[in-house]
Design a protein around this motif. Structure first.
Motif, PDB file in Angstrom:
ATOM      1  N   GLY A 116      -4.591   3.945   9.511  1.00  0.00           N
ATOM      2  CA  GLY A 116      -5.113   4.250   8.190  1.00  0.00           C
ATOM      3  C   GLY A 116      -4.119   5.036   7.357  1.00  0.00           C
ATOM      4  N   ASP A 117      -4.213   4.874   6.048  1.00  0.00           N
ATOM      5  CA  ASP A 117      -3.431   5.645   5.083  1.00  0.00           C
ATOM      6  C   ASP A 117      -4.386   6.221   4.060  1.00  0.00           C
ATOM      7  OD1 ASP A 117      -0.419   5.157   5.593  1.00  0.00           O
ATOM      8  OD2 ASP A 117      -1.292   3.159   5.735  1.00  0.00           O
ATOM      9  N   LEU A 118      -4.346   7.536   3.888  1.00  0.00           N
ATOM     10  CA  LEU A 118      -5.175   8.225   2.915  1.00  0.00           C
ATOM     11  C   LEU A 118      -4.272   8.891   1.888  1.00  0.00           C
ATOM     12  CD1 LEU A 118      -7.630  10.019   5.391  1.00  0.00           C
ATOM     13  CD2 LEU A 118      -7.904   7.775   4.331  1.00  0.00           C
ATOM     14  N   GLY A 119      -4.671   8.835   0.626  1.00  0.00           N
ATOM     15  CA  GLY A 119      -3.866   9.457  -0.406  1.00  0.00           C
ATOM     16  C   GLY A 119      -4.725  10.096  -1.482  1.00  0.00           C
ATOM     17  N   TYR A 120      -4.258  11.229  -1.990  1.00  0.00           N
ATOM     18  CA  TYR A 120      -4.926  11.869  -3.124  1.00  0.00           C
ATOM     19  C   TYR A 120      -3.849  12.416  -4.042  1.00  0.00           C
ATOM     20  CZ  TYR A 120      -8.379  14.261  -5.920  1.00  0.00           C
ATOM     21  OH  TYR A 120      -9.188  14.642  -6.970  1.00  0.00           O
ATOM     22  N   ARG A 121      -4.047  12.237  -5.348  1.00  0.00           N
ATOM     23  CA  ARG A 121      -3.042  12.699  -6.295  1.00  0.00           C
ATOM     24  C   ARG A 121      -3.662  13.635  -7.324  1.00  0.00           C
ATOM     25  NH1 ARG A 121      -3.779   7.097  -7.765  1.00  0.00           N
ATOM     26  NH2 ARG A 121      -4.537   6.848  -9.896  1.00  0.00           N
ATOM     27  N   PHE A 122      -2.951  14.713  -7.600  1.00  0.00           N
ATOM     28  CA  PHE A 122      -3.250  15.591  -8.724  1.00  0.00           C
ATOM     29  C   PHE A 122      -2.208  15.222  -9.782  1.00  0.00           C
ATOM     30  CE2 PHE A 122      -4.435  17.696  -4.819  1.00  0.00           C
ATOM     31  CZ  PHE A 122      -5.716  18.165  -5.070  1.00  0.00           C
ATOM     32  N   GLN A 123      -2.508  14.123 -10.489  1.00  0.00           N
ATOM     33  CA  GLN A 123      -1.452  13.509 -11.285  1.00  0.00           C
ATOM     34  C   GLN A 123      -1.068  14.376 -12.480  1.00  0.00           C
ATOM     35  OE1 GLN A 123      -3.122   9.652 -12.330  1.00  0.00           O
ATOM     36  NE2 GLN A 123      -3.825  10.422 -14.287  1.00  0.00           N
ATOM     37  N   PRO A 124       0.219  14.344 -12.834  1.00  0.00           N
ATOM     38  CA  PRO A 124       1.276  13.569 -12.161  1.00  0.00           C
ATOM     39  C   PRO A 124       2.134  14.388 -11.210  1.00  0.00           C
ATOM     40  CG  PRO A 124       2.078  14.284 -14.286  1.00  0.00           C
ATOM     41  CD  PRO A 124       0.687  14.877 -14.132  1.00  0.00           C
ATOM     42  N   TYR A 125       1.665  15.592 -10.843  1.00  0.00           N
ATOM     43  CA  TYR A 125       2.586  16.529 -10.197  1.00  0.00           C
ATOM     44  C   TYR A 125       2.518  16.573  -8.673  1.00  0.00           C
ATOM     45  CZ  TYR A 125       2.772  18.134 -15.017  1.00  0.00           C
ATOM     46  OH  TYR A 125       2.912  18.174 -16.373  1.00  0.00           O
ATOM     47  N   VAL A 126       1.384  16.222  -8.077  1.00  0.00           N
ATOM     48  CA  VAL A 126       1.242  16.338  -6.628  1.00  0.00           C
ATOM     49  C   VAL A 126       0.644  15.059  -6.070  1.00  0.00           C
ATOM     50  CG1 VAL A 126       0.284  17.657  -4.709  1.00  0.00           C
ATOM     51  CG2 VAL A 126       0.871  18.830  -6.845  1.00  0.00           C
ATOM     52  N   ASN A 127       1.242  14.552  -5.012  1.00  0.00           N
ATOM     53  CA  ASN A 127       0.740  13.377  -4.319  1.00  0.00           C
ATOM     54  C   ASN A 127       0.718  13.685  -2.826  1.00  0.00           C
ATOM     55  OD1 ASN A 127      -0.138  10.835  -3.741  1.00  0.00           O
ATOM     56  ND2 ASN A 127       1.823   9.829  -4.050  1.00  0.00           N
ATOM     57  N   ILE A 128      -0.481  13.651  -2.235  1.00  0.00           N
ATOM     58  CA  ILE A 128      -0.657  13.965  -0.819  1.00  0.00           C
ATOM     59  C   ILE A 128      -1.049  12.689  -0.082  1.00  0.00           C
ATOM     60  CG2 ILE A 128      -1.932  15.357   0.857  1.00  0.00           C
ATOM     61  CD1 ILE A 128      -2.475  17.345  -1.425  1.00  0.00           C
ATOM     62  N   ALA A 129      -0.403  12.433   1.033  1.00  0.00           N
ATOM     63  CA  ALA A 129      -0.681  11.211   1.791  1.00  0.00           C
ATOM     64  C   ALA A 129      -0.724  11.529   3.278  1.00  0.00           C
ATOM     65  CB  ALA A 129       0.371  10.141   1.513  1.00  0.00           C
ATOM     66  N   MET A 130      -1.523  10.764   3.997  1.00  0.00           N
ATOM     67  CA  MET A 130      -1.614  10.905   5.450  1.00  0.00           C
ATOM     68  C   MET A 130      -1.638   9.511   6.069  1.00  0.00           C
ATOM     69  SD  MET A 130      -2.039  12.519   8.361  1.00  0.00           S
ATOM     70  CE  MET A 130      -2.702  14.179   8.154  1.00  0.00           C
ATOM     71  N   SER A 131      -0.693   9.245   6.955  1.00  0.00           N
ATOM     72  CA  SER A 131      -0.646   7.978   7.680  1.00  0.00           C
ATOM     73  C   SER A 131      -0.935   8.257   9.155  1.00  0.00           C
ATOM     74  CB  SER A 131       0.734   7.315   7.556  1.00  0.00           C
ATOM     75  OG  SER A 131       1.023   7.015   6.220  1.00  0.00           O
ATOM     76  N   THR A 132      -1.811   7.449   9.741  1.00  0.00           N
ATOM     77  CA  THR A 132      -2.195   7.646  11.133  1.00  0.00           C
ATOM     78  C   THR A 132      -2.294   6.300  11.836  1.00  0.00           C
ATOM     79  OG1 THR A 132      -3.508   9.587  10.514  1.00  0.00           O
ATOM     80  CG2 THR A 132      -3.899   8.658  12.691  1.00  0.00           C
ATOM     81  N   SER A 133      -1.802   6.250  13.062  1.00  0.00           N
ATOM     82  CA  SER A 133      -1.933   5.061  13.896  1.00  0.00           C
ATOM     83  C   SER A 133      -2.298   5.486  15.307  1.00  0.00           C
ATOM     84  CB  SER A 133      -0.617   4.266  13.906  1.00  0.00           C
ATOM     85  OG  SER A 133      -0.706   3.175  14.795  1.00  0.00           O
ATOM     86  N   TYR A 134      -3.296   4.793  15.869  1.00  0.00           N
ATOM     87  CA  TYR A 134      -3.751   5.098  17.233  1.00  0.00           C
ATOM     88  C   TYR A 134      -3.778   3.813  18.049  1.00  0.00           C
ATOM     89  CZ  TYR A 134      -7.009   6.038  21.059  1.00  0.00           C
ATOM     90  OH  TYR A 134      -7.602   6.134  22.294  1.00  0.00           O
ATOM     91  N   ASN A 135      -3.175   3.840  19.235  1.00  0.00           N
ATOM     92  CA  ASN A 135      -3.198   2.716  20.163  1.00  0.00           C
ATOM     93  C   ASN A 135      -3.801   3.163  21.487  1.00  0.00           C
ATOM     94  OD1 ASN A 135      -1.563   0.089  19.308  1.00  0.00           O
ATOM     95  ND2 ASN A 135      -0.542   1.863  18.364  1.00  0.00           N
ATOM     96  N   HIS A 136      -4.817   2.429  21.944  1.00  0.00           N
ATOM     97  CA  HIS A 136      -5.450   2.666  23.242  1.00  0.00           C
ATOM     98  C   HIS A 136      -5.198   1.413  24.082  1.00  0.00           C
ATOM     99  CE1 HIS A 136      -8.345   4.068  26.209  1.00  0.00           C
ATOM    100  NE2 HIS A 136      -8.938   2.872  26.169  1.00  0.00           N
ATOM    101  N   ILE A 137      -4.367   1.553  25.116  1.00  0.00           N
ATOM    102  CA  ILE A 137      -3.920   0.408  25.912  1.00  0.00           C
ATOM    103  C   ILE A 137      -4.377   0.590  27.351  1.00  0.00           C
ATOM    104  CG2 ILE A 137      -1.916  -0.906  26.696  1.00  0.00           C
ATOM    105  CD1 ILE A 137      -0.448   0.103  24.194  1.00  0.00           C
ATOM    106  N   VAL A 138      -5.062  -0.423  27.884  1.00  0.00           N
ATOM    107  CA  VAL A 138      -5.546  -0.402  29.267  1.00  0.00           C
ATOM    108  C   VAL A 138      -4.822  -1.486  30.047  1.00  0.00           C
ATOM    109  CG1 VAL A 138      -7.545  -0.597  30.773  1.00  0.00           C
ATOM    110  CG2 VAL A 138      -7.804   0.414  28.495  1.00  0.00           C
ATOM    111  N   LEU A 139      -4.082  -1.069  31.087  1.00  0.00           N
ATOM    112  CA  LEU A 139      -3.280  -1.977  31.900  1.00  0.00           C
ATOM    113  C   LEU A 139      -3.480  -1.637  33.377  1.00  0.00           C
ATOM    114  CD1 LEU A 139       0.060  -1.823  29.883  1.00  0.00           C
ATOM    115  CD2 LEU A 139      -1.385  -3.843  30.099  1.00  0.00           C
TER     116      LEU A 139
END
Length: 734
Positions: free
Chosen positions: A627-650
């Motif tokens: 997922g990618d989440l973003g919020y902006r206090f335009q035009p001066y601040v842009n906050i973003a969060m990128s997350t990836s999760y992998n659950h692997i069963v072998l």
């Protein structure tokens, strides 16, 4: 199954090449599609001040470009949001102004004031410039509604590279019913053909709140607004003035501190000086020189969870390699690149380099590069020379034929002089020929290419052939691609993560357009990729069927399912952590399904999610959520969060594996000249936490002061691995 002989294989390739060439050969000379769109530009004798007020006589006398056509969501009517553009020039600069009308201009939508913003996430105005009128290569300049600049190179008619930056001046002013853009682009900052009086030109406007995308010269909605095939004409009263002596020198000074806590070494003090130079040989041909270049101010690469069997690709970011980069970097395909500039200076300092690139005339382009790296005593790596020659000849209306030669040479090197250290090749060379198709209306595009490598002790099965063809309309996208790469093909200065295979890849997309409602379009997406070994025995296959929905608000949803087959050609660790490997020849079959969702960009809060679940290697299972989440206090601040999760069963020895990749990022853009970016990346696969903070002050156009702090940590137990602080000052003088 009968094994094909080398002659049989070559014969097959010859017939494939003949088939593709005959398909491509239908491209003919054709009149420019939007030839009726004409804007006349006249020289001004009065001064133009770039302030966004448009009070000068030049704007009162200039012919306006109005009546923009809608490109999206539909392309069958004039734009609802009005735009007015005027252009003028004097002996030094090309001037442009745009009045962007809208009901409430002070409620614009932008991400920030950062240069080269994301096109689909900002209200913006763009200039599309084709100064050779060849509908193939050009420039783009523009701003978002807050005044952040955008500039880049256009190549192959509709691809663009925003890594290119140059010196130009702009201002944006806001009023109750409009926002106004005014700019001066020095003739020394662009390349153009001397003496011609017609340039290709278009203007684009995006208002994501309406939402509406529009252009002055009409463009079908299936193509992007940078498509040079659909430019109109800029008619000069006289040929553009000679830019005169065009020499730029860009020196830098740098000071820094680095400490390796992992190996408990003492703090190292770094102080360097170097320079780049740009020399305009003609108005369309440029010579770039560099001495002791440094790229410490470049932002760090985005990390990924690596579950791939082959090397990952990270794009070039260094400014020296970017102008006319398409001549060098776009030969071949994404996984067959005979030249990849990031191979130069990889873990070793560059001593000096030179690059000649640009257009000789309307039909010929040239790129020649020579770079010299230093030796590394601790690893025995010799000094190496990298030489590249690229020639491009225009044929038919918008197609071209390209030739490339790449040479990597070790200097004064003998492996016997460095016993106990790695052995390096004396040389590696590549030679290639490529035909690029682009029909006059851009519906048919494709290429066909041949490559051969030369390396010590490797003189057979070192050929590459690949070709593709794509047909695009408003409803259909149909494409075919095939590749054949020899076992001994080697590109040490390229990016070819896989050899010894034959591949076919057909794709099909279709779109339905409802007459009303929230859905703009929807339709199926089909793709199938087959890999065979040299005996034409299947080794890999992924077949994917999806369905995509696009809303009028610009949000998108795609659902997909896939069927996978892999016969490993070499041992592979399915989690890339060193716990064990699956054996050569083992077969792995699984099915998977997933989704991708991207929210509408006009909101202050934006987000995207993707997920997949299904089988994996060794009868295992894999769940991936991102997922990618973003919020902006335009035009001066842009906050973003990128997350990836992998659950692997072998099965054992791997068992259950969980991978997290988390990347928060904060952009402070105090103005369009003052930036602070903080980027954190936590990657438990690599057992690393990376912190990168970069302060940039663009005190003059294309001149910067950088302060960069980089930290790497062990996540558990938490401890510093290494740390660096760099202060760098650059000045663009011309």
């Amino acid at each position: 199954m009968k094994r094909c002989s080398h002659d049989d294989h070559c014969l097959i390739l010859k017939y494939l090449f003949l088939f593709v060439f005959l398909l491509f050969g239908f491209s003919v000379f054709a009149q420019k599609i939007n030839n009726a769109y004409k804007l006349r530009i006249s020289e001004t004798n009065s001064a133009v001040t770039i302030d966004g007020l448009l009070e000068e006589a030049a704007w009162k006398d200039a012919e306006p470009a109005r009546d923009f056509f809608m490109v999206g969501p539909m392309d069958t009517s004039f734009a609802k949001v009005l735009t007015e553009v005027r252009m003028s020039y004097d002996k030094d600069n090309l001037y442009i102004s745009a009045i962007c009308y809208q009901p409430n201009a002070r409620t614009y939508a932008v991400e920030s004031l950062r240069r080269d913003f994301a096109y689909t996430k900002n209200d913006n105005f763009l200039l599309i410039l084709d100064p050779f009128d060849d509908q193939t290569n050009g420039f783009t300049f523009g701003v978002n509604a807050a005044g952040a600049q955008w500039d880049g190179l256009i190549f192959n008619s509709n691809g663009y590279d925003l890594s290119w930056d140059n010196k130009w001046y702009s201002e944006v002013k806001h009023y109750d019913d409009r926002w106004v853009f005014e700019a001066a682009i020095p003739f020394k900052s662009i390349r153009f053909k001397k003496g011609i009086k017609t340039w290709g030109i278009n203007f684009s406007r995006l208002d994501i709140k309406v939402p509406e995308k529009s252009a002055w010269a009409k463009i079908p909605r299936q193509f992007n607004v940078a498509s040079l095939a659909y430019t109109g004409n800029l008619i000069w009263d006289n040929p553009p003035p000679d830019a005169g002596t065009n020499v730029s020198v860009i020196p830098y000074v740098l000071g820094g501190l680095t400490k390796d806590y992992q190996n408990n070494t003492s703090t190292k003090f770094k102080k360097e000086i170097g320079a780049d130079a740009k020399i305009g040989i003609t108005s369309s041909l440029n010579l770039d020189l560099t001495i002791n270049p440094d790229f410490s101010q470049i932002e760090v690469d985005r990390q990924v969870t690596n579950l791939d069997r082959f090397e990952l690709f990270f794009p070039e970011r260094r400014q020296f390699f970017l102008e006319n980069a398409d001549l060098f970097a776009n030969f071949g395909y994404s996984t067959i690149r005979p030249f990849f500039s990031r191979r130069i200076g990889l873990g070793v300092p560059i001593e000096f380099g030179a690059r000649l690139s640009g257009s000789l005339d309307k039909n010929w382009r040239i790129g020649a590069m020579d770079m010299q790296t230093k030796s590394m005593e601790e690893t025995g790596l010799p000094a190496q020379n990298f030489a590249v020659l690229a020639l491009q000849r225009r044929v038919f209306s918008r197609s071209n034929i390209r030739f490339m030669f790449v040479n990597k040479q070790s200097i004064n090197y003998s492996p016997l002089d460095n016993p106990g250290k790695p052995v390096y090749n004396l040389y590696n060379r590549n030679i290639g020929l490529e035909y690029n198709l682009a029909s006059s209306n851009n519906r048919w595009v494709g290429k066909s290419m041949f490559l051969k490598s030369f390396s010590p002790q490797k003189n057979s099965d070192d050929l590459v052939h690949a070709a593709n063809l794509q047909y695009t309309t408003k409803k259909w996208i149909l494409s075919w691609q095939h590749e054949s790469v020899g076992e001994n093909y080697t590109a040490e200065v390229g990016y070819v993560p896989r050899t010894d295979y034959f591949k076919i890849n057909p794709k099909l997309n279709y779109l339905f357009f409802p007459k009303g409602g929230k859905i703009l379009n929807h339709g199926p997406v089909f793709s199938s990729t087959y890999f065979f070994n040299r005996s034409f025995r299947r080794t890999d296959n992924e077949t994917m069927l999806g369905y995509k929905f696009t809303q009028r608000s610009q949000s998108t949803l795609e659902l997909w399912a896939s069927d996978n087959y892999i016969r490993l050609q070499r041992p592979f660790d399915p989690v890339n952590t060193g716990k064990g490997s699956l054996g050569t020849g083992t077969v792995h079959v699984w099915k998977a399904g997933g989704f991708n969702y991207v929210s509408k960009p006009q909101k202050m809060y934006t987000y995207s999610f993707s997920g997949q679940y299904g089988g994996y290697f060794a009868d295992g299972n894999r769940l991936n959520l991102a997922g990618d989440l973003g919020y902006r206090f335009q035009p001066y601040v842009n906050i973003a969060m990128s997350t990836s999760y992998n659950h692997i069963v072998l099965p054992q020895p791997w068992g259950v594996t969980n991978f997290w990749l988390v990347g928060p990022r904060t952009d402070f853009t105090f103005s369009n000249k003052l930036f602070l970016t903080t980027f954190v990346q936590y990657n438990n696969q690599q057992k690393n936490i990376n912190l990168n903070t970069r302060f940039q002050w663009r005190y003059k156009p294309a001149s910067d002061l950088f302060l960069v702090f980089t930290d790497n940590y062990y996540p558990s137990p938490f401890a510093v691995r290494n740390r660096a602080l760099v202060l760098k000052f650059t000045y663009w003088w011309n």
